[in-house]
Design an enzyme around this catalytic site. Structure first.
Site, short mmCIF file in Angstrom:
data_model
loop_
_atom_site.label_atom_id
_atom_site.label_comp_id
_atom_site.label_asym_id
_atom_site.label_seq_id
_atom_site.Cartn_x
_atom_site.Cartn_y
_atom_site.Cartn_z
N ARG A 52 1.64 10.11 1.04
CA ARG A 52 2.20 11.04 2.02
C ARG A 52 3.38 11.80 1.44
O ARG A 52 3.92 12.71 2.09
CB ARG A 52 2.64 10.29 3.28
CG ARG A 52 1.51 9.57 4.00
CD ARG A 52 2.04 8.85 5.22
NE ARG A 52 1.02 8.02 5.84
CZ ARG A 52 1.22 7.22 6.88
NH1 ARG A 52 2.43 7.15 7.42
NH2 ARG A 52 0.24 6.49 7.38
N GLU B 114 0.88 -1.17 0.00
CA GLU B 114 0.00 0.00 0.00
C GLU B 114 0.92 1.22 0.00
O GLU B 114 1.51 1.57 1.02
CB GLU B 114 -0.90 -0.01 1.23
CG GLU B 114 -1.75 1.24 1.40
CD GLU B 114 -2.39 1.33 2.77
OE1 GLU B 114 -2.53 2.46 3.28
OE2 GLU B 114 -2.74 0.28 3.35
N LYS C 169 -11.03 -0.42 6.88
CA LYS C 169 -9.76 -0.29 7.58
C LYS C 169 -10.04 0.19 9.01
O LYS C 169 -10.74 1.20 9.20
CB LYS C 169 -8.87 0.72 6.85
CG LYS C 169 -7.56 1.04 7.57
CD LYS C 169 -6.73 2.02 6.73
CE LYS C 169 -5.44 2.38 7.43
NZ LYS C 169 -4.57 3.24 6.59
N THR D 120 -3.49 6.45 2.11
CA THR D 120 -3.66 7.86 2.46
C THR D 120 -4.34 8.62 1.32
O THR D 120 -3.96 9.73 0.96
CB THR D 120 -2.31 8.52 2.83
OG1 THR D 120 -1.51 7.61 3.60
CG2 THR D 120 -2.53 9.77 3.67
#
Length: 320
Positions: free
Chosen positions: A46, A42, A130, A70
């Protein structure tokens, strides 16, 4: 919805959460993860390198399951999909991003930590969410509490997880897979220490299985021979517990009154997920004996034997 992809994620069992600052290191990182038994990543948005890193990994290793993390806005979502991400993950529940992904048939795992968040996902037909940040939001105990009102929902817990507590999450029946970054720390990527990442990944995969010795089964020619064995083990201080087709001594030795699988008998091992462990064991040359598979009410394997023997003993897997 997207059952095949989520089954693939479940089989892998652990999703490395990657923060990468230099996209030129993406191929080396992916190769180390695959070598360590984790063909999944994943890549988080960021950093500005995320989009290019996803492109590089998917081109160099098309067999690798690459997602984007993210994904906090629609711009990131569109960039991730264009770069080749097979699924999206977000830290929270952003309705705009979730709805866009669903409208475009893109797998998405939005972050939740409250029942209200969960109900927002359920209302949109999502079956996997999640759980983030996992440890500070109640950890395993919270997942156990979620299982009551949301029995059919699966979670990908992420945040505060390492090899020390990985097993406690992996054994939970409502956990699809675990997310973590300890095997892909930024300093290891920066130093291009691919061997360390491979070693940490391999250790994590091994821990993820939860493999432990359960019992040993001893074959006998007939009931009379089995009874002699039982009496001998009792004399040695073991306690007998008779079952329908065999007798256990102290839960660790099973005496069978017949010849069953294995020339000598069998060795039983518990594991968290038999499907996942079968995939793990395949790299060592093991395969399942299809005729021995028994499933639970949800269709998951609860017991099976392997085709291969060890020193005349069949190998028996039992779901913990």
């Amino acid at each position: 919805m997207h059952e095949a992809l989520f089954e693939q994620i479940h089989t892998i069992g652990l999703v490395p959460v990657v923060k990468i600052d230099d996209a030129s290191k993406a191929e080396g990182l992916a190769g180390a993860l695959i070598a360590g038994g984790l063909p999944c990543a994943e890549v988080t948005f960021r950093t500005q390198a995320a989009e290019e890193a996803i492109k590089r990994i998917t081109k160099a290793y098309p067999e690798m399951l690459v997602g984007a993390g993210t994904v906090t806005n629609l711009e990131y979502a569109k960039k991730a999909v264009a770069a080749g991400a097979k699924f999206l993950v977000s830290p929270g529940f952003n309705p705009t991003v979730v709805d866009w992904a669903l409208e475009n048939n893109i797998p998405i795992v939005p972050g939740v930590c409250t029942p209200s968040d969960i109900e927002a996902g359920i209302s949109r037909g999502l079956t996997t969410l999640k759980f983030f940040p996992a440890e500070v939001s109640g950890g395993v105990d919270m997942l156990k509490n979620f299982a009551g009102p949301f029995p059919d929902l699966l979670f990908m817990p992420t945040g505060g997880i390492s090899t020390k507590n990985l097993a406690s999450y992996a054994r939970q029946p409502n956990v699809l897979a675990v997310g973590g970054s300890w095997m892909v720390k930024a300093d290891l990527i920066e130093a291009e220490d691919w061997q360390a990442i491979e070693d940490l990944s391999r250790e994590a995969v091994r821990t993820l299985q939860g493999l432990e010795f359960a019992h040993m089964g001893i074959n006998n020619q007939d009931a009379a021979e089995a009874e002699k064995t039982i009496k001998g083990l009792e004399a040695l201080g073991m306690v007998k517990k008779s079952g329908n087709s065999s007798t256990f001594l102290d839960t660790t030795i099973e005496v069978l009154p017949k010849q069953y699988l294995g020339k000598m008998g069998h060795i039983g091992f518990r594991c968290f997920s038999i499907e996942r462990t079968l995939s793990y064991l395949s790299q060592f040359g093991f395969s399942v004996n299809e005729e021995t598979i028994a499933r639970d009410a949800k269709g998951k394997i609860k017991v099976c034997y392997l085709e291969q023997e060890l020193s005349g003993f069949a190998v028996h897997l039992i779901k913990a």
